[in-house]
Scaffold this active site. Structure first.
Site, PDB file in Angstrom:
ATOM      1  N   LYS A  15       0.491   1.562   4.140  1.00  0.00           N
ATOM      2  CA  LYS A  15      -0.938   1.277   4.383  1.00  0.00           C
ATOM      3  C   LYS A  15      -1.131  -0.102   5.013  1.00  0.00           C
ATOM      4  O   LYS A  15      -1.818  -0.240   6.028  1.00  0.00           O
ATOM      5  CB  LYS A  15      -1.701   1.328   3.052  1.00  0.00           C
ATOM      6  N   ASN A  16      -0.509  -1.122   4.410  1.00  0.00           N
ATOM      7  CA  ASN A  16      -0.776  -2.482   4.881  1.00  0.00           C
ATOM      8  C   ASN A  16      -0.222  -2.739   6.277  1.00  0.00           C
ATOM      9  O   ASN A  16      -0.739  -3.591   7.005  1.00  0.00           O
ATOM     10  CB  ASN A  16      -0.232  -3.508   3.884  1.00  0.00           C
ATOM     11  N   ARG A  49      -7.847   4.878  -1.541  1.00  0.00           N
ATOM     12  CA  ARG A  49      -7.702   3.868  -0.488  1.00  0.00           C
ATOM     13  C   ARG A  49      -6.233   3.684  -0.107  1.00  0.00           C
ATOM     14  O   ARG A  49      -5.928   3.313   1.023  1.00  0.00           O
ATOM     15  CB  ARG A  49      -8.202   2.501  -0.988  1.00  0.00           C
ATOM     16  N   ARG A 109      -9.965 -14.947  -2.907  1.00  0.00           N
ATOM     17  CA  ARG A 109      -9.257 -14.459  -1.713  1.00  0.00           C
ATOM     18  C   ARG A 109      -9.860 -15.148  -0.488  1.00  0.00           C
ATOM     19  O   ARG A 109     -10.544 -14.541   0.327  1.00  0.00           O
ATOM     20  CB  ARG A 109      -9.365 -12.945  -1.592  1.00  0.00           C
ATOM     21  N   CYS A 148     -17.022  -8.168  -2.773  1.00  0.00           N
ATOM     22  CA  CYS A 148     -17.312  -9.238  -3.706  1.00  0.00           C
ATOM     23  C   CYS A 148     -16.965 -10.553  -3.058  1.00  0.00           C
ATOM     24  O   CYS A 148     -15.817 -10.774  -2.718  1.00  0.00           O
ATOM     25  CB  CYS A 148     -16.432  -9.108  -4.941  1.00  0.00           C
ATOM     26  N   ARG A 182     -10.719  -5.634   3.314  1.00  0.00           N
ATOM     27  CA  ARG A 182     -10.324  -6.999   3.666  1.00  0.00           C
ATOM     28  C   ARG A 182      -9.546  -7.039   4.983  1.00  0.00           C
ATOM     29  O   ARG A 182      -9.714  -7.946   5.780  1.00  0.00           O
ATOM     30  CB  ARG A 182      -9.488  -7.598   2.531  1.00  0.00           C
ATOM     31  N   ASP A 191       1.527  -6.316  -5.791  1.00  0.00           N
ATOM     32  CA  ASP A 191       0.947  -4.968  -5.768  1.00  0.00           C
ATOM     33  C   ASP A 191       1.635  -4.011  -6.749  1.00  0.00           C
ATOM     34  O   ASP A 191       1.127  -2.920  -7.003  1.00  0.00           O
ATOM     35  CB  ASP A 191       1.022  -4.372  -4.348  1.00  0.00           C
ATOM     36  N   ILE A 214       0.078 -14.609  -7.727  1.00  0.00           N
ATOM     37  CA  ILE A 214      -0.538 -14.555  -6.396  1.00  0.00           C
ATOM     38  C   ILE A 214      -2.064 -14.521  -6.468  1.00  0.00           C
ATOM     39  O   ILE A 214      -2.748 -15.253  -5.756  1.00  0.00           O
ATOM     40  CB  ILE A 214      -0.037 -13.330  -5.592  1.00  0.00           C
TER      41      ILE A 214
HETATM   42  C1  UD1 Z   1      -2.072  -8.717   1.575  1.00  0.00           C
HETATM   43  C2  UD1 Z   1      -2.033  -7.258   1.197  1.00  0.00           C
HETATM   44  C3  UD1 Z   1      -2.154  -7.075  -0.303  1.00  0.00           C
HETATM   45  C4  UD1 Z   1      -1.150  -7.941  -1.047  1.00  0.00           C
HETATM   46  C5  UD1 Z   1      -1.202  -9.381  -0.581  1.00  0.00           C
HETATM   47  C6  UD1 Z   1      -0.103 -10.246  -1.179  1.00  0.00           C
HETATM   48  C7  UD1 Z   1      -3.004  -6.207   3.159  1.00  0.00           C
HETATM   49  C8  UD1 Z   1      -4.120  -5.438   3.731  1.00  0.00           C
HETATM   50  N1  UD1 Z   1      -3.111  -6.574   1.877  1.00  0.00           N
HETATM   51  O1  UD1 Z   1      -3.363  -9.198   1.231  1.00  0.00           O
HETATM   52  O2  UD1 Z   1      -1.933  -5.714  -0.615  1.00  0.00           O
HETATM   53  O3  UD1 Z   1      -1.428  -7.894  -2.429  1.00  0.00           O
HETATM   54  O4  UD1 Z   1      -1.053  -9.434   0.855  1.00  0.00           O
HETATM   55  O5  UD1 Z   1       1.142  -9.690  -0.944  1.00  0.00           O
HETATM   56  O6  UD1 Z   1      -2.010  -6.448   3.821  1.00  0.00           O
HETATM   57  N2  UD1 Z   1      -4.953 -17.349   0.486  1.00  0.00           N
HETATM   58  C9  UD1 Z   1      -5.527 -18.587   0.727  1.00  0.00           C
HETATM   59  N3  UD1 Z   1      -6.153 -18.784   1.928  1.00  0.00           N
HETATM   60  C10 UD1 Z   1      -6.202 -17.819   2.892  1.00  0.00           C
HETATM   61  C11 UD1 Z   1      -5.600 -16.568   2.634  1.00  0.00           C
HETATM   62  C12 UD1 Z   1      -4.968 -16.367   1.425  1.00  0.00           C
HETATM   63  O7  UD1 Z   1      -5.510 -19.471  -0.117  1.00  0.00           O
HETATM   64  O8  UD1 Z   1      -6.783 -18.074   3.962  1.00  0.00           O
HETATM   65  C13 UD1 Z   1      -4.294 -17.105  -0.815  1.00  0.00           C
HETATM   66  C14 UD1 Z   1      -4.958 -15.984  -1.609  1.00  0.00           C
HETATM   67  O9  UD1 Z   1      -6.019 -16.472  -2.378  1.00  0.00           O
HETATM   68  C15 UD1 Z   1      -3.831 -15.478  -2.463  1.00  0.00           C
HETATM   69  C16 UD1 Z   1      -2.598 -15.695  -1.593  1.00  0.00           C
HETATM   70  O10 UD1 Z   1      -2.980 -16.610  -0.574  1.00  0.00           O
HETATM   71  O11 UD1 Z   1      -3.708 -16.275  -3.610  1.00  0.00           O
HETATM   72  C17 UD1 Z   1      -2.059 -14.438  -0.970  1.00  0.00           C
HETATM   73  O12 UD1 Z   1      -3.058 -13.818  -0.201  1.00  0.00           O
HETATM   74  P1  UD1 Z   1      -2.696 -13.071   1.140  1.00  0.00           P
HETATM   75  O13 UD1 Z   1      -1.226 -13.067   1.316  1.00  0.00           O
HETATM   76  O14 UD1 Z   1      -3.524 -13.632   2.223  1.00  0.00           O
HETATM   77  O15 UD1 Z   1      -3.187 -11.590   0.820  1.00  0.00           O
HETATM   78  P2  UD1 Z   1      -3.875 -10.596   1.823  1.00  0.00           P
HETATM   79  O16 UD1 Z   1      -3.345 -10.782   3.183  1.00  0.00           O
HETATM   80  O17 UD1 Z   1      -5.328 -10.608   1.606  1.00  0.00           O
END
Ligand code: UD1
Length: 456
Positions: free
Chosen positions: A34-35, A411, A133, A128, A104, A319, A341
């Protein structure tokens, strides 16, 4: 606290009825990731030529992303897990809130739109608007590449400065190895002028998949999967055919379900190295794992308590934290599960406790004392991966469970219950004549202090 937007769809008129104490047996086919598929769809915006994506899972998140692309003017043909994408007639560079809400990954389109068209307007991601995030890494990186960014009324408005309408390569160091930010910046940098380096980049397999597809399209990206990625911008990207990698999270969920029921199953196709952190922990907890080519066989045995700390890839994936917690509820001995995370990704804990699990939760650390058995009951999943955990718990439990909140499950897991059924689990989707309202439903799903997170 439950999001207002969420309350309405909170209890849909469907549930999974699971007859507990089931055993799994046989082979299961793992779907495309999916991702990966979500970000590859976003990346297809970078070219005017046709992209063919194969092995795309049929999921509501993918459908939502498809609708977002169509709304931009993309011609999209979806047939049997294969999507043909033609982005040459894009007329709109703005993602509508109604379509983006709750997905997202839709935010990840910002890098591709900005880099190709010089502008993009994308609503803040997720239903939300909670602080855990954030998108600061995406924004700071795009600014470093030369974009002007304004956030007004929850819409991120990005524009390229200067007459040339080009982003400029630069050196970026991420504060944390965000998957989404790494993907956004790779897409943006692939059409920028000059070289971009991204330090402290995420190394997840989905990022490697993205870079592989972009390189097929003509991009010049080096060292994907390493901590420092190098991108030499090109003027134009072309079309390609690309097969989405297998979903390591779906694969891990089935392995955990087998371990939790002392069952023996084989999963394929998978890329075993992508699951190494998970198979290591399963082995440590007593399962026998055999890897052969693109398949993994698990033979569940006695379950021993083991500790896990979630971590960016190649660490144990966040995950799979919830499913692994369900497994540990019936382990011999104690275990400690630490979520590093995401904050508040422990929505499943209080429900597992209601089922009879012995768990003490202290912030993001769950201390579990394995019990002999847990009991079936009515449950409501409140995010994708906690829903999977509750289904595993229902399979382990004595008696019948009904799991509601299937909008989350749908999803991210393609044909989950059919696959479980084929493996021998007694499970059925029930369609209620009408949607239950919250007050009618006597399912205590969330204590007040739990904030609902749309994770994964
Ligand atoms: C992606 C995956 C999700 C997975 C996650 C971590 C998709 C669609 N989703 O989510 O399934 O659980 O990676 O492996 O690919 N952060 C910041 N600033 C930012 C962005 C992120 O501080 O600008 C922090 C977040 O709060 C979190 C951490 O980084 O604590 C990881 O988030 P991130 O790797 O960005 O997750 P996603 O890409 O949203």
């Amino acid at each position: 606290m439950i999001c207002v937007s969420k309350k309405k769809s909170y209890l849909k008129s469907q549930n999974l009825k699971i007859f507990g104490q089931g055993k799994l047996n046989g082979r299961v086919k793992i779907s495309g990731a999916k991702n990966s598929a979500l970000v590859l769809l976003a990346a297809s915006l970078l070219t005017n030529e046709r992209i063919i994506l194969e092995n795309v899972p049929r999921l509501t998140d993918i459908e939502k992303m498809g609708n977002i692309l169509k709304n931009l003017g993309v011609n999209l043909v979806d047939k049997n897990n294969k999507i043909e994408i033609d982005s040459k007639n894009i007329s709109v560079k703005e993602l509508p809130y109604e379509l983006v809400n709750g997905l997202r990954a839709s935010f990840f389109c910002i890098g591709a739109l900005l880099s190709k068209f010089g502008e993009a307007k994308v609503p803040l991601p997720g239903g939300c608007n909670i602080g855990s995030r954030p998108i600061d890494e995406h924004i700071n990186g795009l600014k470093a590449l030369g974009a002007e960014i304004l956030i007004e009324e929850e819409i991120v408005k990005a524009k390229i400065k200067g007459k040339k309408n080009k982003l400029y390569g630069t050196d970026i160091k991420l504060k944390c190895p965000s998957v989404g930010a790494t993907e956004t910046l790779i897409m943006a940098a692939s059409l920028a002028e000059g070289r971009t380096t991204i330090e402290n980049a995420a190394r997840e397999p989905e990022i490697q998949d993205l870079c592989q597809m972009l390189n097929k399209m003509g991009a010049k990206i080096y060292d994907a999967g390493k901590e420092k990625i190098i991108i030499d911008g090109v003027n134009k990207l072309g079309g390609c055919t690309h097969k989405v990698i297998p979903d390591r999270i779906e694969a891990g969920t089935f392995l955990i379900a087998a371990a939790a029921t002392s069952s023996s199953i084989t999963i394929s196709p998978v890329i075993p190295i992508h699951l190494e952190a998970v198979t290591n922990k399963l082995q440590e907890s007593g399962s026998k794992i055999t890897i052969k080519g693109n398949s993994i066989k698990i033979k569940g045995k006695e379950i021993k308590g083991v500790d896990i700390d979630t971590a960016p890839y190649p660490g144990f994936p966040t995950d799979l934290q919830a499913p692994f917690t369900a497994l540990m509820t019936i382990a011999n001995g104690e275990s400690r599960i630490t979520e590093t995370i995401f904050e508040n990704r422990m929505n499943h804990i209080h429900l597992l406790k209601k089922m009879g699990a012995s768990i003490k939760l202290n912030k993001n650390v769950a201390y579990i004392k394995g019990v002999k058995t847990i009991k079936g009951m009515d449950l409501v999943g409140s995010d994708l991966r906690s829903s999977a955990a509750l289904i595993i718990a229902g399979i382990i439990a004595k008696g019948i469970s009904k799991v509601y909140g299937l909008e989350h499950l749908d999803r991210g897991y393609e044909n989950f219950e059919s696959k479980l059924k084929m493996l021998g689990i007694k499970i059925a989707r029930e369609f209620n004549k009408r949607t239950l309202t919250r007050s009618e439903c006597k399912i205590d799903s969330e204590p007040k202090e739990i904030i609902d997170l749309r994770v994964a």
